[in-house]
Design an enzyme around this catalytic site. Structure first.
Site, mmCIF file in Angstrom:
data_model
loop_
_atom_site.group_PDB
_atom_site.id
_atom_site.type_symbol
_atom_site.label_atom_id
_atom_site.label_comp_id
_atom_site.label_asym_id
_atom_site.label_seq_id
_atom_site.Cartn_x
_atom_site.Cartn_y
_atom_site.Cartn_z
ATOM 1 N N GLU A 120 -5.098 -92.274 -65.971
ATOM 2 C CA GLU A 120 -4.713 -90.916 -65.573
ATOM 3 C C GLU A 120 -3.644 -90.401 -66.538
ATOM 4 O OE1 GLU A 120 -2.187 -87.967 -63.225
ATOM 5 O OE2 GLU A 120 -1.597 -90.048 -63.495
ATOM 6 N N ASP B 107 -2.516 -94.991 -62.417
ATOM 7 C CA ASP B 107 -1.683 -93.804 -62.291
ATOM 8 C C ASP B 107 -0.647 -93.765 -63.417
ATOM 9 O OD1 ASP B 107 -0.806 -91.522 -60.618
ATOM 10 O OD2 ASP B 107 1.049 -92.683 -60.508
ATOM 11 N N HIS C 246 -5.469 -83.202 -56.706
ATOM 12 C CA HIS C 246 -4.271 -83.089 -55.857
ATOM 13 C C HIS C 246 -3.061 -82.600 -56.642
ATOM 14 C CE1 HIS C 246 -3.712 -86.887 -57.882
ATOM 15 N NE2 HIS C 246 -2.448 -86.870 -57.515
HETATM 16 C C1 GLC Z 1 0.407 -89.086 -61.012
HETATM 17 C C2 GLC Z 1 -0.090 -88.553 -59.683
HETATM 18 C C3 GLC Z 1 0.926 -87.597 -59.132
HETATM 19 C C4 GLC Z 1 2.230 -88.321 -58.948
HETATM 20 C C5 GLC Z 1 2.677 -89.006 -60.244
HETATM 21 C C6 GLC Z 1 3.789 -89.984 -59.990
HETATM 22 O O1 GLC Z 1 0.486 -88.114 -61.961
HETATM 23 O O2 GLC Z 1 -1.336 -87.950 -59.853
HETATM 24 O O3 GLC Z 1 0.498 -87.031 -57.921
HETATM 25 O O4 GLC Z 1 3.219 -87.419 -58.526
HETATM 26 O O5 GLC Z 1 1.625 -89.748 -60.834
HETATM 27 O O6 GLC Z 1 3.290 -91.149 -59.388
#
Ligand code: GLC
Length: 649
Positions: A326, A284, A395
């Site tokens: 990500e 993440d 999401h």
């Molecule tokens: C990533 C997740 C998101 C979250 C962020 C902080 O981008 O996909 O949903 O708010 O990280 O952890």
């Protein structure tokens, strides 16, 4: 003794202290470690060489790798070997994923097992279970504020339930993806609690300052991620009387990766997840893991070094686990997460094709494919052996992060074009069928992202509300077009749960104080199984959307050519409303053609003759019809929002 010899000798010492049987049962691990240790050391040194205890900490890192390997179950080691034999197992056309919240989809982990039959029916064989680890209610960010990396949150069940589910999934040939939230912890994590209580050892796990001197320097260049709900990047903690860096929400404290102990702790957590049986680990927010004043604190070279180091360590201890970075950042920056230079294709195995995802929405609103095509040069740079996650919705919000210059290149005004897209999807544009909302509007920059479910953004919510059968048909056609475009593009398609049954926005989050500040919850539905039963009733919305999705997955599974073999060519734009790409693998070819406009569109037959031998006939896998390829002055006619999946015959 040369430096290399010393490194090998030290490694042998650590191996023997930890009773690794290097010539017997642990030989494969030993081979991987001894081959990789040089690279691992080099990357570690790149970041931590000035740390006073750097050498001792490197020794501890080796111990972490050994323990990670030793705790890996026999079944998982066997799975590692099988994957190795398959080569790049994750590039296959046979994989189709779904991302879901276990509680909102099935209630809890034990119930999840019973829902696998539904996923099987759809054709999904890869699951991204949204964060499951302990996270405080009301301050959870959908699980992305973790207070214990090793404990499954009670509302989902237990670690044992997770393992039972994973085993059940594996028996059915399914793959598992989980997240590691690397950038931050919840402020309720025990490290944060100790830091709040004044323990300097744990205060060094975070970015904490006595006054605003350094925070102010950071703030000069750091953008706000959630400008409406969490403006600024620091919060004052009254317990320890310090300013703490919180890039995302104020309850998410950023981990300090300049501290090698933090790196080792998180590597240990990564290997713990690997040993739960994770096939793909979603890292993440990796763009944020290194901070430096005078920069935007995103995509810094050190963040890439840390990711490469993680990749090398995983290859040694849990070689079957692939990594997804990500990184939802500018197109050129996303590409760097696959690795560069000597490390090309040796950083993350996957990244989200976030640029293409947003461009699909751009095409749907504008009916014009030119901005999308202008961006392809960058997207096509992805190295062989790595892959995209392709998607229409997830999401999170939709960010329109592609370059202004690409919009300008096709003669549009970037400001006005973005404004149009925001108005269109938030429903403010006159007659727009979309029902979404702006997310994280920043009055300082004029930026905003978009929330809303696939169905609502495609017009289904409005059409249902107005009881408009034509609108319903058009919206289902648009949903199909959007899914098809992302399914055949190359990469692992991940459907967002609910989208397979046409779920529109859910506004109940507005009355929940733990969610009302974050409108991304409008597109994170609670699944009602009575509604989903309608997938079996011919003619219902649920049935129509489910059947389309199911058929697209089935076609994808039949066609090896759509696996990600870096085998995509965009067709030249003969008609600005029509996007077309050609997939090739050996003798196999597939032309995927999409009309993004609400009117019929013509495409010259010449479009199919520009790539090798001109086909005489084209078989459409979607409508199951065959077309005779005509002369260049005649056309293939596509209906509004129609798409075709044409195989030369
Ligand atoms: C990533 C997740 C998101 C979250 C962020 C902080 O981008 O996909 O949903 O708010 O990280 O952890």
């Amino acid at each position: 003794m040369t430096f290399d010899q010393q490194l090998i000798e030290n490694t042998h010492r650590v191996l023997s202290e930890n009773k690794v049987d290097i010539s017997g049962k642990d030989k494969n691990f030993y081979d991987r470690l001894i081959t990789g240790v040089d690279t691992i050391f080099g990357l570690f040194q790149e970041i931590y060489r000035f740390h006073p205890k750097s050498e001792e900490l490197f020794g501890q890192l080796l111990v972490t790798l050994i323990q990670g390997y030793k705790s890996r179950g026999k079944d998982l080691r066997k799975r590692d070997e099988e994957k190795e034999q398959k080569g790049h197992w994750y590039l296959s056309n046979e994989l189709t994923g779904m991302s879901l919240y276990v509680d909102r989809f099935a209630g809890n982990l034990p119930n999840m097992g019973e829902k696998l039959a539904y996923l099987d029916k759809l054709g999904v064989n890869f699951l991204h279970l949204m964060p499951l680890f302990q996270s405080p209610e009301g301050e959870s960010d959908g699980g992305y504020a973790v207070s214990d990396f090793r404990k499954v949150d009670e509302r989902f069940g237990s670690i044992d339930d997770l393992i039972v589910l994973r085993k059940k999934m594996q028996k059915k040939g399914m793959y598992l993806m989980l997240d590691i939230v690397l950038n931050h912890t919840s402020h309720h994590h025990e490290w944060a609690k100790k830091a709040k209580a004044g323990d300097p050892f744990y205060q060094d796990y975070y970015y904490m300052y006595d006054n605003r001197w350094i925070p102010n320097q950071f703030e000069e260049q750091m953008p706000d991620i959630f400008p409406e709900s969490s403006p600024g990047n620091f919060i004052y903690d009254h317990d320890c009387k310090k300013w703490v860096m919180t890039v995302f929400h104020t309850y998410q404290w950023d981990l300090n990766f300049t501290n090698p102990i933090v790196f080792r702790e998180m590597l240990d957590n990564i290997l713990f997840y690997a040993n739960l049986g994770v096939d793909v680990l979603r890292i993440d927010a990796p763009a944020f893991i290194w901070k430096q004043t005078g920069t935007a604190c995103q995509n810094l070279p050190q963040a890439h070094t840390l990711l490469k180091l993680i990749k090398q360590c995983v290859l040694v201890s849990a070689p079957g686990m692939a990594l997804l970075g990500e990184a939802i950042v500018a197109p050129k920056e996303i590409m760097k997460y696959f690795g560069t230079g000597d490390f090309t294709a040796k950083e993350c195995d996957f990244a989200y094709n976030a640029t293409q995802m947003a461009l699909q929405w751009d095409m749907l609103a504008s009916g014009d494919t030119r901005v999308m095509l202008a961006c392809q040069h960058d997207i096509l740079q992805k190295p062989y052996g790595t892959s995209w996650i392709t998607y229409t919705r997830c999401h999170d919000d939709i960010g329109l992060g592609y370059d202004d210059s690409k919009i300008a290149e096709v003669g549009k005004n970037p400001y006005q074009h973005r404004r149009f897209l925001k108005d269109y999807f938030s429903g403010a544009f006159p007659n727009s069928p979309a029902r979404g909302a702006l997310f994280s509007s920043n009055p300082k920059t004029g930026d905003a992202r978009i929330s809303g479910s696939l169905a609502s953004l495609c017009g289904l919510e409005k059409a249902l509300w107005e009881n408009d059968p034509h609108g319903i048909d058009t919206s289902i056609q648009k949903i199909s077009l959007m899914q098809a475009h992302s399914f055949f593009l190359g990469g692992l398609p991940i459907i967002f749960y609910g989208d397979e049954a046409g779920y529109t926005n859910d506004y109940s989050y507005q009355t929940d104080p733990g969610k009302s500040y974050d409108n991304r919850w409008m597109h994170r539905p609670v699944i009602h199984w009575e509604k989903n039963k309608k997938i079996g009733e011919t003619g219902t919305i649920e049935n129509r959307v489910f059947t389309v999705t199911q058929k697209l997955i089935a076609i994808r599974k039949k066609l090896a050519v759509v696996g990600d073999h870096k085998n995509l060519t965009w067709l030249p734009p003969h008609n600005i409303h029509v996007a077309g790409y050609l997939r090739t693998l050996g003798d196999q070819k597939l032309f995927a053609i999409f009309n993004f406009s609400g009117h019929p569109a013509n495409l010259t037959w010449h479009a199919f003759k520009e790539h090798g031998v001109a086909p005489k006939k084209l078989y459409d896998h979607w409508t199951e019809k065959e077309f005779e390829v005509g002369p260049d002055h005649e056309h293939l006619v596509l209906g509004s929002y129609e798409f075709l999946l044409l195989e030369p015959r």
